[in-house]
Scaffold this active site. Structure first.
Site, PDB file in Angstrom:
ATOM      1  N   LYS A 104       0.833  -1.212   0.000  1.00  0.00           N
ATOM      2  CA  LYS A 104       0.000   0.000   0.000  1.00  0.00           C
ATOM      3  C   LYS A 104       0.862   1.256   0.000  1.00  0.00           C
ATOM      4  O   LYS A 104       0.666   2.170  -0.795  1.00  0.00           O
ATOM      5  CB  LYS A 104      -0.927   0.028   1.230  1.00  0.00           C
ATOM      6  CG  LYS A 104      -1.811  -1.200   1.393  1.00  0.00           C
ATOM      7  CD  LYS A 104      -2.690  -1.107   2.621  1.00  0.00           C
ATOM      8  CE  LYS A 104      -1.964  -1.086   3.941  1.00  0.00           C
ATOM      9  NZ  LYS A 104      -1.240  -2.332   4.281  1.00  0.00           N
ATOM     10  N   ARG A 157      -9.574   0.778   8.861  1.00  0.00           N
ATOM     11  CA  ARG A 157      -9.150  -0.573   9.225  1.00  0.00           C
ATOM     12  C   ARG A 157     -10.195  -1.311  10.025  1.00  0.00           C
ATOM     13  O   ARG A 157      -9.991  -2.468  10.362  1.00  0.00           O
ATOM     14  CB  ARG A 157      -7.897  -0.460  10.119  1.00  0.00           C
ATOM     15  CG  ARG A 157      -6.599  -0.464   9.385  1.00  0.00           C
ATOM     16  CD  ARG A 157      -5.543  -0.204  10.433  1.00  0.00           C
ATOM     17  NE  ARG A 157      -4.407  -1.053  10.281  1.00  0.00           N
ATOM     18  CZ  ARG A 157      -3.309  -0.685   9.634  1.00  0.00           C
ATOM     19  NH1 ARG A 157      -3.208   0.490   9.068  1.00  0.00           N
ATOM     20  NH2 ARG A 157      -2.304  -1.510   9.543  1.00  0.00           N
ATOM     21  N   ARG A 176      11.888  -5.320   4.480  1.00  0.00           N
ATOM     22  CA  ARG A 176      11.571  -3.884   4.342  1.00  0.00           C
ATOM     23  C   ARG A 176      12.537  -3.017   5.138  1.00  0.00           C
ATOM     24  O   ARG A 176      12.881  -3.307   6.279  1.00  0.00           O
ATOM     25  CB  ARG A 176      10.162  -3.600   4.848  1.00  0.00           C
ATOM     26  CG  ARG A 176       9.909  -2.083   4.914  1.00  0.00           C
ATOM     27  CD  ARG A 176       8.494  -1.716   5.086  1.00  0.00           C
ATOM     28  NE  ARG A 176       7.835  -2.370   6.188  1.00  0.00           N
ATOM     29  CZ  ARG A 176       6.529  -2.385   6.351  1.00  0.00           C
ATOM     30  NH1 ARG A 176       5.748  -1.759   5.493  1.00  0.00           N
ATOM     31  NH2 ARG A 176       5.981  -2.999   7.370  1.00  0.00           N
ATOM     32  N   ARG A 202      11.617  -1.249  10.696  1.00  0.00           N
ATOM     33  CA  ARG A 202      10.550  -0.878  11.635  1.00  0.00           C
ATOM     34  C   ARG A 202      10.504  -1.855  12.797  1.00  0.00           C
ATOM     35  O   ARG A 202      10.578  -3.064  12.599  1.00  0.00           O
ATOM     36  CB  ARG A 202       9.196  -0.872  10.916  1.00  0.00           C
ATOM     37  CG  ARG A 202       8.895   0.475  10.271  1.00  0.00           C
ATOM     38  CD  ARG A 202       7.680   0.469   9.400  1.00  0.00           C
ATOM     39  NE  ARG A 202       6.521  -0.229   9.922  1.00  0.00           N
ATOM     40  CZ  ARG A 202       5.347  -0.279   9.287  1.00  0.00           C
ATOM     41  NH1 ARG A 202       5.192   0.353   8.142  1.00  0.00           N
ATOM     42  NH2 ARG A 202       4.334  -0.930   9.797  1.00  0.00           N
ATOM     43  N   ARG A 258      -0.200  -8.644  13.710  1.00  0.00           N
ATOM     44  CA  ARG A 258      -0.774  -7.666  12.764  1.00  0.00           C
ATOM     45  C   ARG A 258      -1.599  -8.385  11.698  1.00  0.00           C
ATOM     46  O   ARG A 258      -2.664  -7.921  11.312  1.00  0.00           O
ATOM     47  CB  ARG A 258       0.349  -6.838  12.108  1.00  0.00           C
ATOM     48  CG  ARG A 258       0.927  -5.795  13.061  1.00  0.00           C
ATOM     49  CD  ARG A 258       2.295  -5.313  12.614  1.00  0.00           C
ATOM     50  NE  ARG A 258       2.297  -4.706  11.307  1.00  0.00           N
ATOM     51  CZ  ARG A 258       3.371  -4.624  10.526  1.00  0.00           C
ATOM     52  NH1 ARG A 258       4.531  -5.124  10.927  1.00  0.00           N
ATOM     53  NH2 ARG A 258       3.280  -4.042   9.354  1.00  0.00           N
TER      54      ARG A 258
HETATM   55  P1  AP5 Z   1       4.891  -1.575   1.891  1.00  0.00           P
HETATM   56  O1  AP5 Z   1       4.517  -0.736   0.732  1.00  0.00           O
HETATM   57  O2  AP5 Z   1       5.641  -0.932   3.016  1.00  0.00           O
HETATM   58  O3  AP5 Z   1       3.599  -2.376   2.442  1.00  0.00           O
HETATM   59  P2  AP5 Z   1       2.329  -1.824   3.218  1.00  0.00           P
HETATM   60  O4  AP5 Z   1       1.132  -2.482   2.646  1.00  0.00           O
HETATM   61  O5  AP5 Z   1       2.330  -0.329   3.275  1.00  0.00           O
HETATM   62  O6  AP5 Z   1       2.628  -2.473   4.619  1.00  0.00           O
HETATM   63  P3  AP5 Z   1       2.592  -1.892   6.109  1.00  0.00           P
HETATM   64  O7  AP5 Z   1       3.282  -2.943   6.949  1.00  0.00           O
HETATM   65  O8  AP5 Z   1       3.135  -0.488   6.196  1.00  0.00           O
HETATM   66  O9  AP5 Z   1       1.107  -1.886   6.404  1.00  0.00           O
HETATM   67  P4  AP5 Z   1       0.463  -1.901   7.758  1.00  0.00           P
HETATM   68  O10 AP5 Z   1      -0.930  -1.654   7.396  1.00  0.00           O
HETATM   69  O11 AP5 Z   1       0.737  -3.097   8.593  1.00  0.00           O
HETATM   70  O12 AP5 Z   1       1.270  -0.792   8.589  1.00  0.00           O
HETATM   71  P5  AP5 Z   1       0.946   0.729   8.907  1.00  0.00           P
HETATM   72  O13 AP5 Z   1       2.212   1.477   8.817  1.00  0.00           O
HETATM   73  O14 AP5 Z   1      -0.227   1.177   8.140  1.00  0.00           O
HETATM   74  O15 AP5 Z   1       5.728  -2.824   1.293  1.00  0.00           O
HETATM   75  C1  AP5 Z   1       6.335  -3.774   2.164  1.00  0.00           C
HETATM   76  C2  AP5 Z   1       7.714  -4.158   1.604  1.00  0.00           C
HETATM   77  O16 AP5 Z   1       7.547  -4.835   0.353  1.00  0.00           O
HETATM   78  C3  AP5 Z   1       8.655  -2.971   1.307  1.00  0.00           C
HETATM   79  O17 AP5 Z   1       9.951  -3.357   1.622  1.00  0.00           O
HETATM   80  C4  AP5 Z   1       8.518  -2.741  -0.216  1.00  0.00           C
HETATM   81  O18 AP5 Z   1       9.705  -2.205  -0.776  1.00  0.00           O
HETATM   82  C5  AP5 Z   1       8.247  -4.161  -0.704  1.00  0.00           C
HETATM   83  N1  AP5 Z   1       7.365  -4.214  -1.866  1.00  0.00           N
HETATM   84  C6  AP5 Z   1       6.185  -3.557  -2.031  1.00  0.00           C
HETATM   85  N2  AP5 Z   1       5.616  -3.869  -3.213  1.00  0.00           N
HETATM   86  C7  AP5 Z   1       6.466  -4.766  -3.800  1.00  0.00           C
HETATM   87  C8  AP5 Z   1       6.444  -5.497  -5.036  1.00  0.00           C
HETATM   88  N3  AP5 Z   1       5.424  -5.369  -5.902  1.00  0.00           N
HETATM   89  N4  AP5 Z   1       7.468  -6.327  -5.314  1.00  0.00           N
HETATM   90  C9  AP5 Z   1       8.481  -6.483  -4.445  1.00  0.00           C
HETATM   91  N5  AP5 Z   1       8.583  -5.825  -3.272  1.00  0.00           N
HETATM   92  C10 AP5 Z   1       7.577  -4.989  -2.944  1.00  0.00           C
HETATM   93  O19 AP5 Z   1       0.490   0.630  10.423  1.00  0.00           O
HETATM   94  C11 AP5 Z   1       1.401   0.314  11.457  1.00  0.00           C
HETATM   95  C12 AP5 Z   1       0.633   0.248  12.786  1.00  0.00           C
HETATM   96  O20 AP5 Z   1       0.036   1.541  13.089  1.00  0.00           O
HETATM   97  C13 AP5 Z   1      -0.548  -0.732  12.815  1.00  0.00           C
HETATM   98  O21 AP5 Z   1      -0.118  -2.042  13.120  1.00  0.00           O
HETATM   99  C14 AP5 Z   1      -1.414  -0.122  13.934  1.00  0.00           C
HETATM  100  O22 AP5 Z   1      -0.893  -0.423  15.202  1.00  0.00           O
HETATM  101  C15 AP5 Z   1      -1.258   1.386  13.691  1.00  0.00           C
HETATM  102  N6  AP5 Z   1      -2.292   1.919  12.777  1.00  0.00           N
HETATM  103  C16 AP5 Z   1      -2.077   2.417  11.524  1.00  0.00           C
HETATM  104  N7  AP5 Z   1      -3.233   2.799  10.954  1.00  0.00           N
HETATM  105  C17 AP5 Z   1      -4.197   2.538  11.868  1.00  0.00           C
HETATM  106  C18 AP5 Z   1      -5.609   2.680  11.855  1.00  0.00           C
HETATM  107  N8  AP5 Z   1      -6.264   3.170  10.791  1.00  0.00           N
HETATM  108  N9  AP5 Z   1      -6.313   2.301  12.963  1.00  0.00           N
HETATM  109  C19 AP5 Z   1      -5.683   1.802  14.052  1.00  0.00           C
HETATM  110  N10 AP5 Z   1      -4.339   1.633  14.125  1.00  0.00           N
HETATM  111  C20 AP5 Z   1      -3.599   1.988  13.033  1.00  0.00           C
END
Ligand code: AP5
Length: 216
Positions: free
Chosen positions: A13, A88, A127, A161, A172
């Site tokens: 994402k 979410r 990552r 991270r 998660r």
């Molecule tokens: P990346 O693009 O970083 O993946 P992502 O889907 O953004 O994954 P996240 O882990 O950031 O999502 P998340 O929802 O768990 O975490 P968030 O930060 O939102 O890609 C991952 C890796 O793959 C990278 O290394 C990239 O280079 C590689 N990659 C990508 N595409 C590729 C491809 N096509 N081919 C090869 N490699 C590829 O949330 C973190 C925490 O914050 C949550 O756990 C929660 O505690 C809190 N939080 C955030 N939002 C909320 C909410 N709305 N409500 C409550 N708590 C929340």
């Protein structure tokens, strides 16, 4: 364009939102990034969020809705936005609908990024993010290109991270299945859902995402 990117942790994402932000000039609104900024700033919200994020849980819905209300009110979101990691939960989806109804700016599409479980784990394990500019890389599939620098000319300062460890990733993924996956049916019923195969290279996924949001 007002867009939600929906998908499991590691589905890409953030990576695709950064590509689209550069191409379309729409702000990436990542609730994970906003929470990590609060953690770094050491605010009250940041201290509370840090504990929840380390455990792989979800920050409370009313707090998240407050953050989104404030973020979408900023001038750069008037032309549209890419929501990354929000909503979410059902309560967040309902709150977002009410907020956008009040603003008279409904969502255009919700793109579900579907990725095989073993690919998710490989992506999260490799990552790395830049501490200064926030760009997301992968040690195998997407390392910084030779000579690629932050805007200030310095080399990227990569870190892993703290919530990308095995135990937190498991939690998660479990929270995603329990609290976030039900939104797939919700947005399908609203006629907003577009599914894309988000396995494959960055360019392949980028092309599928662009095709999914192109008006039919
Ligand atoms: P990346 O693009 O970083 O993946 P992502 O889907 O953004 O994954 P996240 O882990 O950031 O999502 P998340 O929802 O768990 O975490 P968030 O930060 O939102 O890609 C991952 C890796 O793959 C990278 O290394 C990239 O280079 C590689 N990659 C990508 N595409 C590729 C491809 N096509 N081919 C090869 N490699 C590829 O949330 C973190 C925490 O914050 C949550 O756990 C929660 O505690 C809190 N939080 C955030 N939002 C909320 C909410 N709305 N409500 C409550 N708590 C929340």
């Amino acid at each position: 364009m007002r867009l939600v990117l929906l998908g499991a942790p590691g589905s890409g994402k953030g990576t695709q939102a950064q590509i689209m932000q550069a191409r379309h000039g729409l702000p990436q609104v990542s609730t994970g990034d906003l929470l990590r900024e609060a953690v770094t700033a050491g605010t009250e919200l940041g201290r509370a969020a840090q504990v929840v994020m380390q455990a792989g849980g979800l920050v409370a819905d009313d707090i998240m809705l407050g953050i989104i209300r404030e973020r979408l009110a900023r001038a750069d979101a008037r032309r549209g936005f890419i929501l990354d990691g929000f909503p979410r939960t059902q309560a967040q989806a309902d709150g977002l609908s009410t907020l956008l109804q009040d603003l008279g700016t409904p969502l255009d599409a919700v793109v579900l990024m579907e990725v095989d479980p073993e690919v998710l784990l490989r992506r999260l394990a490799g990552r790395r993010s830049c501490r200064r500019c926030g760009r997301v890389f992968h040690i195998e599939t997407n390392p910084p290109a030779p000579g690629d620098r932050c805007a200030d000319g310095r080399a990227h300062d990569l870190f892993q991270r703290p919530d990308d460890n095995e135990a937190t990733v498991r939690q998660r993924l479990s929270i995603y299945r329990e609290r976030t996956q039900p939104l797939i049916d919700h947005y399908e019923r609203m006629g907003l859902l577009r599914r894309i195969d988000a396995n494959g290279t960055l360019d392949e996924v980028d092309a599928r995402l662009e095709a999914a949001i192109t008006p039919r």
